[in-house]
Design a protein around this motif. Structure first.
Motif, mmCIF file in Angstrom:
data_model
loop_
_atom_site.group_PDB
_atom_site.id
_atom_site.type_symbol
_atom_site.label_atom_id
_atom_site.label_comp_id
_atom_site.label_asym_id
_atom_site.label_seq_id
_atom_site.Cartn_x
_atom_site.Cartn_y
_atom_site.Cartn_z
ATOM 1 N N LEU A 32 -26.538 -28.723 -8.087
ATOM 2 C CA LEU A 32 -26.608 -29.577 -9.271
ATOM 3 C C LEU A 32 -26.057 -28.845 -10.487
ATOM 4 C CD1 LEU A 32 -27.431 -32.112 -10.790
ATOM 5 C CD2 LEU A 32 -29.782 -31.234 -10.869
ATOM 6 N N ILE A 33 -26.392 -27.578 -10.628
ATOM 7 C CA ILE A 33 -25.875 -26.789 -11.751
ATOM 8 C C ILE A 33 -24.352 -26.729 -11.702
ATOM 9 C CG2 ILE A 33 -25.784 -24.485 -12.782
ATOM 10 C CD1 ILE A 33 -28.707 -24.133 -11.892
ATOM 11 N N LYS A 34 -23.802 -26.497 -10.510
ATOM 12 C CA LYS A 34 -22.341 -26.458 -10.370
ATOM 13 C C LYS A 34 -21.725 -27.804 -10.728
ATOM 14 C CE LYS A 34 -18.594 -25.238 -7.208
ATOM 15 N NZ LYS A 34 -17.736 -26.317 -7.714
ATOM 16 N N ASP A 35 -22.370 -28.878 -10.291
ATOM 17 C CA ASP A 35 -21.865 -30.223 -10.557
ATOM 18 C C ASP A 35 -21.762 -30.475 -12.066
ATOM 19 O OD1 ASP A 35 -21.179 -32.887 -10.572
ATOM 20 O OD2 ASP A 35 -23.006 -33.605 -9.634
ATOM 21 N N ILE A 36 -22.831 -30.181 -12.805
ATOM 22 C CA ILE A 36 -22.800 -30.497 -14.232
ATOM 23 C C ILE A 36 -21.920 -29.518 -15.019
ATOM 24 C CG2 ILE A 36 -24.991 -31.733 -14.192
ATOM 25 C CD1 ILE A 36 -26.398 -29.329 -15.271
ATOM 26 N N GLU A 37 -21.790 -28.297 -14.528
ATOM 27 C CA GLU A 37 -20.885 -27.357 -15.196
ATOM 28 C C GLU A 37 -19.422 -27.719 -14.964
ATOM 29 O OE1 GLU A 37 -21.930 -23.435 -13.868
ATOM 30 O OE2 GLU A 37 -23.171 -23.085 -15.648
ATOM 31 N N ASP A 38 -19.134 -28.429 -13.875
ATOM 32 C CA ASP A 38 -17.761 -28.794 -13.544
ATOM 33 C C ASP A 38 -17.284 -30.049 -14.269
ATOM 34 O OD1 ASP A 38 -17.376 -26.656 -11.900
ATOM 35 O OD2 ASP A 38 -17.684 -27.736 -10.019
ATOM 36 N N LYS A 39 -18.158 -30.703 -15.008
ATOM 37 C CA LYS A 39 -17.763 -31.939 -15.706
ATOM 38 C C LYS A 39 -17.263 -31.582 -17.110
ATOM 39 C CE LYS A 39 -21.235 -34.774 -13.318
ATOM 40 N NZ LYS A 39 -20.361 -35.235 -12.245
ATOM 41 N N PRO A 40 -15.941 -31.630 -17.335
ATOM 42 C CA PRO A 40 -15.433 -31.334 -18.676
ATOM 43 C C PRO A 40 -15.983 -32.335 -19.693
ATOM 44 C CG PRO A 40 -13.655 -31.408 -17.050
ATOM 45 C CD PRO A 40 -14.864 -31.964 -16.390
ATOM 46 N N THR A 41 -16.226 -31.866 -20.898
ATOM 47 C CA THR A 41 -16.765 -32.717 -21.950
ATOM 48 C C THR A 41 -15.638 -33.446 -22.653
ATOM 49 O OG1 THR A 41 -18.531 -31.100 -22.280
ATOM 50 C CG2 THR A 41 -18.219 -32.746 -24.006
ATOM 51 N N TRP A 42 -15.726 -34.762 -22.660
ATOM 52 C CA TRP A 42 -14.707 -35.562 -23.335
ATOM 53 C C TRP A 42 -14.653 -35.194 -24.813
ATOM 54 C CZ3 TRP A 42 -10.775 -38.466 -21.776
ATOM 55 C CH2 TRP A 42 -10.768 -38.918 -20.463
ATOM 56 N N MET A 43 -13.423 -35.013 -25.323
ATOM 57 C CA MET A 43 -13.123 -34.710 -26.721
ATOM 58 C C MET A 43 -13.421 -33.270 -27.100
ATOM 59 S SD MET A 43 -14.465 -38.206 -28.545
ATOM 60 C CE MET A 43 -14.607 -37.393 -30.121
ATOM 61 N N ALA A 44 -14.046 -32.489 -26.215
ATOM 62 C CA ALA A 44 -14.483 -31.149 -26.598
ATOM 63 C C ALA A 44 -13.327 -30.223 -26.950
ATOM 64 C CB ALA A 44 -15.318 -30.522 -25.485
ATOM 65 N N GLY A 45 -12.152 -30.466 -26.404
ATOM 66 C CA GLY A 45 -11.010 -29.628 -26.739
ATOM 67 C C GLY A 45 -10.110 -30.250 -27.790
ATOM 68 N N GLN A 46 -10.505 -31.416 -28.316
ATOM 69 C CA GLN A 46 -9.638 -32.189 -29.196
ATOM 70 C C GLN A 46 -9.987 -32.017 -30.663
ATOM 71 O OE1 GLN A 46 -7.005 -34.016 -28.019
ATOM 72 N NE2 GLN A 46 -7.555 -33.214 -26.003
ATOM 73 N N ALA A 47 -9.023 -32.354 -31.495
ATOM 74 C CA ALA A 47 -9.246 -32.486 -32.929
ATOM 75 C C ALA A 47 -8.576 -33.771 -33.377
ATOM 76 C CB ALA A 47 -8.675 -31.297 -33.682
ATOM 77 N N LYS A 48 -9.067 -34.333 -34.450
ATOM 78 C CA LYS A 48 -8.530 -35.595 -34.938
ATOM 79 C C LYS A 48 -8.425 -35.535 -36.454
ATOM 80 C CE LYS A 48 -9.395 -40.576 -34.570
ATOM 81 N NZ LYS A 48 -10.281 -41.605 -33.998
#
Length: 365
Positions: free
Chosen positions: A194-210
């Protein structure tokens, strides 16, 4: 006892709280930020409030195939309007050459819909459906513990450093999965899978700027332009008309440069580059910026984890994490990353919240 603790006061957390409250199930929302909305952020200039609010987070939804948000917007009686698309688009291929103008063939059935007053109006309307006293801002969850009897306790710390313990039947984790993995301790520990699963989900917008540049009027429309531009030069790689239905004009853009480069340049240099690019694309009137707003989500510790600084990939990992063992039916994940069909969209956040609330409601029966 709170029947349910909801961690996160973004769209998912607020929608889950609204549905549970409607069913008479007691809940409490714990939010680390000092505001509601999470990655929804509609901002304004205090010196020019008459200009209105502009979205630095999600902007659109597509009612033709996103039924949950379309129905909720109608239920809450929120005003919408269609994204402005009339006119030619600009394509910037080379730094030393002017942009090319061309006509974009649009799918007439695809309606890019915006909310009057920004997406914050949806957050505000949802907040009105729950008792204000159940929301605790500036409260960071640090630990979730399960005792031998199966009772759940949630430990949180207020902004003043005060530790609080909440007893609950279940916890809805309505925040990016990676933040759960990095910032919340579980006793007993979550299974490694479960820890691996949630760590593998990239966070939407986390690398973005607007960025949003606001003008007295949408002057580009007079020149037959839609405000839509694509650039291979940058710093912005996609630009759209962000003007409200009436009043001022606005252009917003997504950056092509990596988060690390943005941090090295600094906000002042970045905003100068943005105005220079807009001037090259749309003419000298683009220099006359009335207000400018910038949000780098990669620098937001309530959004981005360290892993999110890597290039965005592993879309296949999106979807509901499988919780088995002692925490089954005790913790439930919500948030746009946990919806496989509409991950990254407001629709995904809402569907995940409704699924989490339904699971609680059915379990209570």
């Amino acid at each position: 006892m709170n029947n349910v603790i909801i961690v996160g006061a973004g769209l998912s957390g607020l929608r889950a709280a609204s549905l549970l409250t409607e069913q008479g199930i007691k809940c409490r929302i714990l939010e680390a930020r000092d505001r509601l909305g999470g990655r929804i952020l509609s901002t304004f200039d205090p010196d020019y409030p008459e200009l209105g609010r502009f979205d630095l987070g999600p902007t659109w939804f597509w009612p033709q195939n996103e039924y949950h948000i379309a129905n909720l917007v109608k239920e809450l009686k929120l005003e919408t309007f269609e994204q402005y698309k009339d006119g030619e688009i600009l394509i910037e291929r080379f730094q030393i050459k002017p942009p090319e103008r061309c006509v974009l063939k649009e799918n007439s059935e695809e309606k890019w819909t915006r909310l009057t007053g920004g997406v914050q109006s949806l957050v505000d309307a949802l907040a009105e459906t729950i008792p204000s006293e159940i929301v605790e801002l500036k409260t960071r969850v640090k630990k979730i513990q399960l005792n031998e009897k199966g009772d759940v306790s949630v430990e949180a710390i207020s902004s003043g450093g005060e530790s609080k313990i909440y007893s609950t039947d279940a916890v809805i984790l309505a925040l990016p999965p990676r933040l759960v993995a990095h910032h919340i301790e579980f006793l007993p520990s979550l299974p490694p899978s479960l820890i691996k699963d949630i760590e593998d989900k990239p966070t939407w917008m986390a690398g973005q700027a607007k960025v949003v540049a606001v003008y007295e009027k949408p002057f580009w429309r007079e020149a037959g332009l839609s405000g839509y531009a694509l650039s291979a030069v940058g710093p912005l790689e996609e630009i759209y008309d962000a003007s409200p239905k009436e009043g001022p004009g606005a252009l917003f853009g997504f950056f092509g440069m990596p988060a690390e480069v943005r941090r090295k340049l600094g906000q002042g240099k970045i905003l100068k580059l943005v105005v220079d690019q807009l001037t090259k694309l749309f003419g000298s009137q683009a220099e006359n910026v009335k207000a400018i707003f910038y949000k780098d989500w990669s620098s937001d510790s309530e959004t981005a984890a360290e892993k999110d600084s890597s290039p965005f990939k592993n879309y296949e990992s999106y979807g509901q994490p499988l919780v088995e063992g002692e925490f089954e039916n005790k913790i439930i994940f919500a948030g746009t990353e946990t919806n496989s069909l509409f991950s990254g969209h407001l629709e995904g956040a809402l569907q995940s919240a409704e699924q989490a609330a339904l699971k609680i409601i059915n379990f209570k029966k």
